[in-house]
Design an enzyme around this catalytic site. Structure first.
Site, PDB file in Angstrom:
ATOM      1  N   HIS A  68       0.844  -1.194   0.000  1.00  0.00           N
ATOM      2  CA  HIS A  68       0.000   0.000   0.000  1.00  0.00           C
ATOM      3  C   HIS A  68       0.881   1.247   0.000  1.00  0.00           C
ATOM      4  CE1 HIS A  68       0.759   0.769   4.314  1.00  0.00           C
ATOM      5  NE2 HIS A  68       0.916  -0.543   4.329  1.00  0.00           N
ATOM      6  N   ALA A  69       0.311   2.415   0.107  1.00  0.00           N
ATOM      7  CA  ALA A  69       1.049   3.670  -0.055  1.00  0.00           C
ATOM      8  C   ALA A  69       2.267   3.784   0.866  1.00  0.00           C
ATOM      9  CB  ALA A  69       0.119   4.860   0.160  1.00  0.00           C
TER      10      ALA A  69
END
Length: 89
Positions: A15-16
Site C-alpha cells: 500500500h502507499a
C-alpha cells in the site's frame, strides 16, 4: 545482475506507506531496480509505478537489480520486506 523473487507478507500489502518505504530504500542505491510480475516490470524507484502493481499480501514479485551496489540493495530491500515494512506482522 541479480534476479530473484520477493513475497509480500505484510497484512496490507504494498500500500502507499509500504510502497514509499520500498521506493525510499531503492533510491538509496545507484543500481537499477525493477520490480513486477510476469511481463510487467516497473521502476522500483518510482512511487506511482510501485503502487500501480497493487501487490496484496501473498503476492510474489520479481525483483531485478543491476549495478555496482546490487548486493547491498538486495539485502536492504529483502530486510525491509521481511520486516513487514516496519509495520509488524
Amino acid at each position: 545482475m541479480i534476479e530473484t523473487k520477493i513475497h509480500i507478507i505484510n497484512k496490507l500489502g504494498l500500500h502507499a506507506r509500504a510502497a514509499s518505504k520500498f521506493v525510499t530504500t531503492a533510491a538509496a542505491f545507484g543500481s537499477s531496480i525493477e520490480v513486477g510480475r510476469g511481463t510487467t516490470m516497473v521502476d522500483g524507484k518510482s512511487i506511482m509505478s510501485v503502487m500501480l502493481l497493487a501487490a496484496s499480501q501473498g503476492t510474489e514479485l520479481d525483483l531485478r537489480i543491476d549495478g555496482d551496489d546490487e548486493d547491498r540493495a538486495l539485502q536492504a530491500i529483502s530486510e525491509l520486506v521481511n520486516d513487514f515494512f516496519g509495520e509488524g506482522e
